[in-house]
Structure formats: C-alpha cells, structure tokens
Design a protein around this motif. Structure first.
Motif, short mmCIF file in Angstrom:
data_model
loop_
_atom_site.label_atom_id
_atom_site.label_comp_id
_atom_site.label_asym_id
_atom_site.label_seq_id
_atom_site.Cartn_x
_atom_site.Cartn_y
_atom_site.Cartn_z
N LEU A 1 36.40 36.04 29.53
CA LEU A 1 37.17 35.33 28.38
C LEU A 1 36.38 35.23 26.99
O LEU A 1 36.84 35.01 26.05
CB LEU A 1 37.48 34.08 28.64
CG LEU A 1 38.64 33.50 29.75
CD1 LEU A 1 38.85 32.32 30.33
CD2 LEU A 1 39.56 34.48 29.61
N ALA A 2 35.18 36.25 27.31
CA ALA A 2 34.31 36.07 26.12
C ALA A 2 34.89 37.13 24.92
O ALA A 2 34.94 36.67 23.70
CB ALA A 2 33.15 37.01 26.41
N ALA A 3 35.66 38.17 25.23
CA ALA A 3 36.32 38.89 24.25
C ALA A 3 37.28 38.15 23.56
O ALA A 3 37.24 38.52 22.13
CB ALA A 3 36.71 40.27 24.85
N PRO A 4 38.13 37.52 24.40
CA PRO A 4 39.26 36.73 23.55
C PRO A 4 38.63 35.89 22.62
O PRO A 4 39.29 35.53 21.29
CB PRO A 4 40.28 36.09 24.62
CG PRO A 4 39.93 37.05 25.63
CD PRO A 4 38.54 37.55 25.45
N THR B 1 35.84 29.52 37.78
CA THR B 1 34.51 29.71 36.83
C THR B 1 33.82 31.05 37.33
O THR B 1 32.70 31.26 36.65
CB THR B 1 33.64 28.58 37.48
OG1 THR B 1 33.33 28.54 38.63
CG2 THR B 1 34.26 27.17 36.81
N ARG B 2 34.32 31.51 38.16
CA ARG B 2 33.66 32.70 38.72
C ARG B 2 33.58 34.02 37.50
O ARG B 2 32.55 34.85 37.46
CB ARG B 2 34.32 33.39 39.96
CG ARG B 2 33.51 34.76 40.44
CD ARG B 2 33.95 35.12 41.97
NE ARG B 2 33.59 36.16 42.37
CZ ARG B 2 33.69 37.01 43.41
NH1 ARG B 2 34.32 36.27 44.48
NH2 ARG B 2 33.21 38.21 43.67
N VAL C 1 41.96 35.47 39.34
CA VAL C 1 42.21 34.02 40.01
C VAL C 1 43.45 34.20 40.80
O VAL C 1 43.59 33.55 41.93
CB VAL C 1 42.09 33.08 38.64
CG1 VAL C 1 42.60 31.70 39.20
CG2 VAL C 1 40.83 33.26 38.05
N LEU C 2 44.43 34.66 40.32
CA LEU C 2 45.70 34.37 40.51
C LEU C 2 46.07 35.43 41.80
O LEU C 2 46.43 34.96 42.82
CB LEU C 2 47.04 34.63 39.63
CG LEU C 2 46.94 33.75 38.35
CD1 LEU C 2 48.15 34.25 37.76
CD2 LEU C 2 47.29 32.51 38.97
N VAL C 3 45.45 36.53 41.75
CA VAL C 3 45.82 37.51 43.11
C VAL C 3 44.79 37.62 43.94
O VAL C 3 44.86 37.48 45.21
CB VAL C 3 45.97 39.05 42.38
CG1 VAL C 3 46.23 39.84 43.72
CG2 VAL C 3 47.06 39.01 41.48
N ASN C 4 43.45 37.79 43.49
CA ASN C 4 42.33 37.93 44.13
C ASN C 4 41.66 36.54 44.70
O ASN C 4 40.93 36.48 45.54
CB ASN C 4 41.10 38.49 43.61
CG ASN C 4 41.57 39.95 43.22
OD1 ASN C 4 42.38 40.56 43.72
ND2 ASN C 4 40.88 40.31 42.04
#
Length: 257
Positions: free
Chosen positions: A226-229, A220-221, A212-215
């Motif tokens: 975030l499934a593992a966390p 939502t893409r 999100v921040l760099v690319n």
C-alpha cells in the motif's frame, strides 16, 4: 471560515442534481450487475472459487468506482473553462486551494456512492463464508486511497490542460496504463516484475487485495504494497497545495507570476 465546504456543497449539488452523478452511478450498477452475474455463473460451474469470485467483484468495483471519480475530477477545471463558468468561480471570495478542495470532495462523493452500490453484489457472492466484511473493508480502504490519489492527479491534469478533451483523454490513458498490468495473465518474474507491481499504485493495491482475500494472508503481512497508493495521495496533495494558486486560472498551464 471553511469556505471549501461551500464550494464542495455547490459542486455536489451540481454533480448529483444536475444528473451526471446518477447517470454515472446507473452505468456503474449495470456493469457491476453483468460482472456479478457472470461471476456467479462461473462460481456455479466450479470455474471460480468463492474467494476468487468475491475478489474479482471487489476489484472491478474499485476499478470502475475510481474511474468515474477520475472522470469527474478531469472535468473539474478544464470543463469550467470551456463552459465559461470558471471566471465567476475565481471571482468568488474563496481561495483557489478551497476551489480544488471542494472539487475533490465532490469527485470523491461519487467514489463513495459507487462503493455503497457495490455492497449488495459482494454480499451475494460472499454468502456462506466469513469474507464479506473483510472484503468490503479492504475494498473501501484500498479504493479510497486510489480514489484520493487519482482525483488529485485528475485535478492537476485538468488545471494544466488547454481543453477539456485533452484533460479527459490524458486521464483515461493514464488510468488505462495503470490498470492494464493488473489484467495481464502473468507479470514478469523476478525483481523486475516485483518492481513494476510495487511502483504502480493500482497493481500494488489490487495485489494486496488478492493476497488477503484469495491467499488468506494476514492484513499486516503485505502492508508494504500500500506504499505506492499512499505516496500517490501525498504527492498529489502536496502538488495541489503548492501549485493550486498558480494553476487554477482561465487558461491552461502554469502561471509565470
């Protein structure tokens, strides 16, 4: 009655008035100051793009903030045993689940304090681009998920460990194993690299931040990263609720009763 609140209030007083919290927070701020200064220097020399600089500081803030929260949780039960204070806590009119909940809240208070300290550093590096708000919100969401999950894991390890040194050592080794892959110059390519990235809650969380921040990806893409966390939070929470009455005891290990 919500007796876990009484435990949480007492644990927070011990953490912050006792000096451990402010000391850990001071060390966190010194480290973040050094990282921000080095990052700003590289940014001025055009070695880093501004988005990369902000992402780096956010990831360091998340990593170290989660580390200090994990350190407090790793001391939660085994430390009480060694200091001889666990017996009086177990005799108090509160359930063992309430004890674990209160200690979780105290450990998480350190994460939120660390995140608050990181805000001006992110703002300094993100000036001039519409990135500060997004970076802080993403860092808060991802960092809180990781902190909640790993604080739960830390309390489980602390309750099952026979000594405080063992608990702290296991938790630090676990955190090192989780964060080390995020510092590798390149992950293995193909399905193996993708699998390793997705099953590790830390690498998947930091990958989401970078996306999100760099690319510049939409929020939502890459939410699947975030499934593992989230799974870590759920598993640690369920284990604490189910095993809490058996593992919070005067000796390490699981009670056979």
């Amino acid at each position: 009655m919500n007796r876990w609140r009484v435990v949480a209030a007492q644990e927070c007083r011990d953490l912050w008035r006792g000096g451990r919290g402010p000391l850990l927070l001071f060390g966190f701020s010194v480290l973040l100051s050094a990282v921000t200064w080095l990052t700003a220097t590289n940014l001025a020399l055009n070695f880093l793009e501004q988005r990369e600089a902000v992402n780096l500081v956010v990831q360091v803030a998340v990593a170290v903030g989660v580390l200090v929260a994990l350190a407090v949780s790793a001391d939660g039960i085994s430390g009480e045993r060694e200091r001889g204070t666990l017996e009086s806590l177990l005799l108090a009119p509160v359930s063992r689940r309430a004890i674990l909940a209160g200690k979780s809240v105290a450990a998480l208070s350190l994460w939120f304090a660390a995140f608050a300290v990181s805000i001006p550093y992110v703002w300094v590096l993100g000036r001039g681009v519409s990135l500060v708000g997004s970076a802080l919100l993403l860092g808060l969401v991802v960092g809180t998920l990781l902190a909640v999950g790993l604080v739960g894991v830390g309390l489980l390890i602390s309750a099952l460990s026979n000594s405080n040194k063992v608990s702290l050592a296991i938790c630090f080794l676990l955190l090192l194993a989780l964060f080390a892959p995020t510092q590798l110059p390149r992950m293995p390519q193909g399905w193996l690299g993708e699998l390793l990235r997705r099953v590790n809650p830390v690498s998947s969380g930091t990958h989401y931040l970078t996306s999100v921040l760099v690319n510049g990806h939409d929020w939502t893409r890459d939410l699947s990263y975030l499934a593992a966390p989230l799974i870590t939070v759920v598993l640690a929470g369920v284990l604490l609720v189910v095993t809490g009455p058996r593992i919070v005891r005067l000796t390490g290990g699981v009670s056979g009763a």
